[in-house]
Design an enzyme around this catalytic site. Structure first.
Site, PDB file in Angstrom:
ATOM      1  N   ASP A 108      40.089  46.901  41.693  1.00  0.00           N
ATOM      2  CA  ASP A 108      40.434  45.732  42.498  1.00  0.00           C
ATOM      3  C   ASP A 108      41.675  46.102  43.306  1.00  0.00           C
ATOM      4  OD1 ASP A 108      40.430  43.299  43.721  1.00  0.00           O
ATOM      5  OD2 ASP A 108      40.227  42.116  41.902  1.00  0.00           O
TER       6      ASP A 108
HETATM    7  C1  BGC Z   1      40.044  40.172  44.684  1.00  0.00           C
HETATM    8  C2  BGC Z   1      38.677  40.792  44.810  1.00  0.00           C
HETATM    9  C3  BGC Z   1      38.396  41.092  46.250  1.00  0.00           C
HETATM   10  C4  BGC Z   1      39.474  42.032  46.759  1.00  0.00           C
HETATM   11  C5  BGC Z   1      39.251  42.478  48.181  1.00  0.00           C
HETATM   12  C6  BGC Z   1      41.118  40.985  45.382  1.00  0.00           C
HETATM   13  O1  BGC Z   1      42.313  40.300  45.464  1.00  0.00           O
HETATM   14  O2  BGC Z   1      40.355  40.006  43.321  1.00  0.00           O
HETATM   15  O3  BGC Z   1      37.715  39.931  44.264  1.00  0.00           O
HETATM   16  O4  BGC Z   1      37.127  41.629  46.399  1.00  0.00           O
HETATM   17  O5  BGC Z   1      40.716  41.371  46.686  1.00  0.00           O
HETATM   18  O6  BGC Z   1      39.471  41.475  49.075  1.00  0.00           O
END
Ligand code: BGC
Length: 756
Positions: A294
């Site tokens: 993530d």
């Molecule tokens: C989130 C993810 C997301 C990623 C990219 C993160 O803050 O937890 O679910 O896909 O950002 O935007």
């Protein structure tokens, strides 16, 4: 040179045709792809291999804190030198083509980028938020919604979505409950599979399908106290039976990627957790796609207190099996050295690169890296009329009628009514959270919907403004907490109408990532307004717009009609108006329980039994609260219709050691056609690991004409009858089972059976 200038120049160069010599036929079997991968891998330097494991944000639409050292010039340099394998938040054909050209034309090996984006409930045309979609209990419609989203995203140059989020959620304080399918692992697994199939289709190489990503692996939905990014501590029974099943279902449906979660799981950050990634996902489950971290979750292992520095964080993540680094810069900075120092085995790097290249091959990017970059497709597909029809269909199905006393709904032709609440005219909130590519102010508002469906403008009083959470750098929203100036006029007008439609709830960004709340009632002055209006007119129809279950105990007691309409996406107002006027008979059922009070949270229907479930001898020593009931205000599976249904003649037949046939008669008893979601629950009476009081194990959404009856048939097999023990072994145990079929987790008719 500024990035915008660079991308413009690159766009001008984009007319060149692609000349890379790769000619892999997408119809060829995997073994051929593997040979291609081997051949490519043999040519790659360690720097180029590590490069495939790097994902950079595309300089706008940041969806997390800005990372250390992530300036555009440096990223651009890395892109040119083959040190980047993927980008996120680059969207639109021109932008994608610009970055793809650098990767393909300027780097030594010309390996195309995989382009990721959060296509959560639509690209530009927005479907209902995922929690709302789950309330439809219509798996085909949910799959179709993902298909529409994929078609639009692919037309905008994107070939990978960070969806579906398959985290099971029990805690309405957590803002991200809006992004999942609710509290049940059985239903959540089916929804996960439907979404994966919708995004990926039958052939990933088609230009209208994109790779999906099951996230967040694992346990994120259990963030302690519902506080975002918080720690997670769960027992093995919960992990195997509640958290992991939807991930396994996504894997079985062929999902190409997984994303780590931010949380630690029992003391180990999920991003560096070998048990999760190597033992379970890549080991026991034989997942052959790749794992992306993530946003900065590798770097955050330092803040967690797990890694002593960034280099160690990179080492832990790579060794655990995290194949791609989203925006932490730890791989780009340290991975090569770690291999040279012998701290990360190069075989791990090869494995990660192999996984990433395989998905790129399967997407057909080596055949044509610009296959998602057609201006014509971008112009014709995005926002297509058929997409609006699909999201309207799902929006109607996602509405849940929580309560309808005195048949206040649907509105009758001669009713005079007033609409109150700022959300009624809001054209952005219905788009919900996680709608990065949607244009503000493009949803059909409730007022517009009423006008479209009734042909007449609604009488509207603003009534109250919303308060919103703290503004953040991502989505600044207006804050207004004290304005009662419209109250008097709204109250006066409410006295003179038959019915008052009050549209209240959450602003579109009050739920979603990093929108945890401790108070989950109606925000701001809305509760006060509701009570003031009630004093002068009791015929209130409460239309709720929200991204999470809310505590609406006062409304549940006093207000005769309540419609849960969530954040329904682009066609929101039309869907709501069709239900208000009875053009569509509501059929949705809650995928998540509504608490009576926030003090009950986490609250969910499939709780384990305690040793003291009931009061005995009038004493207080049983599992309960002194000041509130144990039950949910509106339980999982609850949802009414303008007609009503009766269940009769429940019959259960044991056909074998692990096969049970169940039949039941369902009849529409009212005067209107309608749909019912018939739900089947079991209770394993005594097991070697305690089973929940009830577990959903089957459902059917059935359309019945007024008065019509149908016999429904369900089959329970090993999958439905078994459970995981604390070592992760799946088993079916003989013994007594109770079984119930009904219209919610609380109602229905009971029977039972015995497995030998
Ligand atoms: C989130 C993810 C997301 C990623 C990219 C993160 O803050 O937890 O679910 O896909 O950002 O935007």
């Amino acid at each position: 040179m500024r990035w915008t200038t660079i991308s413009f120049l690159l766009f001008l160069m984009a007319c060149k045709t692609y000349t890379n010599t790769s000619n892999v036929n997408r119809e060829q079997p995997m073994s051929t792809i593997d040979k291609k991968i081997d051949a490519l891998l043999a040519k790659m330097t360690l720097t180029e291999k590590v490069g495939q494991m790097i994902q950079y944000n595309g300089f706008y639409d940041a969806t997390g804190p800005q990372p250390r050292g992530g300036d555009a010039a440096r990223k651009y340099e890395h892109l040119r030198s083959g040190k980047v394998g993927s980008m996120l938040n680059v969207r639109g054909v021109d932008q994608v083509r610009a970055v793809q050209e650098i990767a393909v034309e300027e780097t030594r090996l010309g390996i195309p980028l995989i382009i990721g984006f959060d296509v959560i409930h639509g690209y530009e045309t927005q479907s209902p938020i995922p929690l709302a979609e789950a309330a439809s209990w219509d798996l085909d419609a949910i799959e179709n919604s993902a298909k529409v989203a994929a078609a639009e995203a692919a037309a905008a140059g994107i070939n990978w979505t960070f969806a579906p989020m398959v985290d099971i959620t029990r805690d309405a304080r957590w803002g991200r409950v809006m992004e999942g399918a609710g509290e049940d692992p059985y239903y959540g697994s089916l929804v996960a599979a439907a979404r994966v199939k919708g995004f990926q289709g039958d052939d990933l190489a088609q230009p209208n399908t994109i790779a999906a990503c099951a996230k967040h692996f694992a346990g994120y939905g259990w963030s302690e106290s519902g506080r975002e990014y918080n720690t997670v501590d769960v027992g093995t029974s919960t992990l195997y039976n509640m958290i992991l099943p939807p991930f396994k279902a996504a894997k079985d449906a062929g999902v190409k990627t997984f994303m780590n979660s931010f949380n630690d799981l029992n003391g180990i950050p999920a991003t560096g957790d070998e048990f999760l990634l190597r033992d379970i996902l890549k080991g026991a489950w034989k997942f052959d796609g790749f794992v992306v971290s993530d946003w900065d979750s590798i770097g955050e292992m330092y803040e967690h207190g797990y890694a002593a520095n960034d280099a160690e964080a990179a080492m832990f993540a790579a060794n655990a099996g995290c194949d791609m680094d989203m925006e932490s810069y730890t791989y780009v900075e340290h991975l090569e050295n770690l291999v040279n120092e012998g701290k990360v085995n190069e075989a791990h790097i090869d494995e990660a690169v192999r996984r990433i290249l395989r998905v790129k091959f399967e997407l057909g990017l080596f055949d044509d890296p610009y296959k998602y970059c057609s201006k014509e497709r971008e112009q014709t597909i995005i926002g297509h009329e058929s997409h609006h029809e699909a999201v309207l269909d799902l929006a109607k199905k996602s509405i849940v009628l929580l309560k309808n006393e005195r048949s206040l709904l649907p509105l009758k032709d001669n009713d005079s009514y007033l609409v109150i609440g700022q959300l009624a005219e809001d054209k952005t909130s219905p788009l919900g959270s996680w709608r990065l590519a949607a244009k503000d102010n493009t949803a059909v508002s409730v007022l517009e919907g009423i006008e479209n469906v009734s042909g007449k403008p609604a009488l509207f009083k603003k009534g109250v403004q919303l308060t919103t959470d703290k503004a953040t750098f991502v989505y600044p929203v207006p804050i207004n907490t004290t304005d009662r100036k419209d109250f008097a006029e709204a109250i006066k007008a409410a006295k003179n109408v038959d019915k008052v439609v009050m549209v209240l709830g959450e602003h579109g960004f009050q739920s979603g990532e990093s929108r945890s709340r401790t108070r989950i009632g109606l925000p701001g002055l809305q509760q006060e307004l509701l009570e003031e209006i009630y004093k002068v007119n009791k015929n209130i129809i409460l239309v709720l717009m929200n991204g999470r279950p809310l505590t609406i105990d006062w409304a549940a007691e006093h207000v005769p009609s309540i419609l849960e309409t969530w954040h329904l996406g682009s066609q929101s107002g039309n869907a709501i108006a069709e239900v208000l006027f009875g053009k569509y008979n509501p059929s949705g059922k809650l995928p998540m329980s509504f608490p009576r009070h926030v003090g009950q949270v986490p609250i969910y229907y499939n709780q384990k039994r305690t040793g003291r479930p009931d009061q005995k001898d009038g004493n207080v020593f049983f599992s309960h609260y002194s000041d509130e009931e144990n039950t949910a205000l509106y339980p999982f599976g609850h949802g009414l219709s303008y007609t009503w249904f009766e269940y009769r003649n429940l019959r259960v037949e044991v056909l074998g050691k692990t096969e049970v046939k169940v039949t039941v008669d369902l009849q529409n008893m009212g005067g209107l056609d309608g749909e019912e979601v018939a739900q089947l629950y079991i209770r394993d009476v005594a097991a070697s690991v305690i089973r929940p009081k009830k577990e959903l194990k089957g459902f059917q959404k059935v359309f019945l004409k007024a008065g019509e009856a149908k016999k429904l048939e369900f089959t329970l097999t090993e999958n439905e009858l078994g459970f995981f023990d604390n070592r992760g072994n799946f088993k079916v145990e003989p013994g007594e089972f109770h079984l119930k079929v009904g219209g919610s987790s609380e109602n229905g008719i009971w029977s039972g059976f015995h497995l030998d």
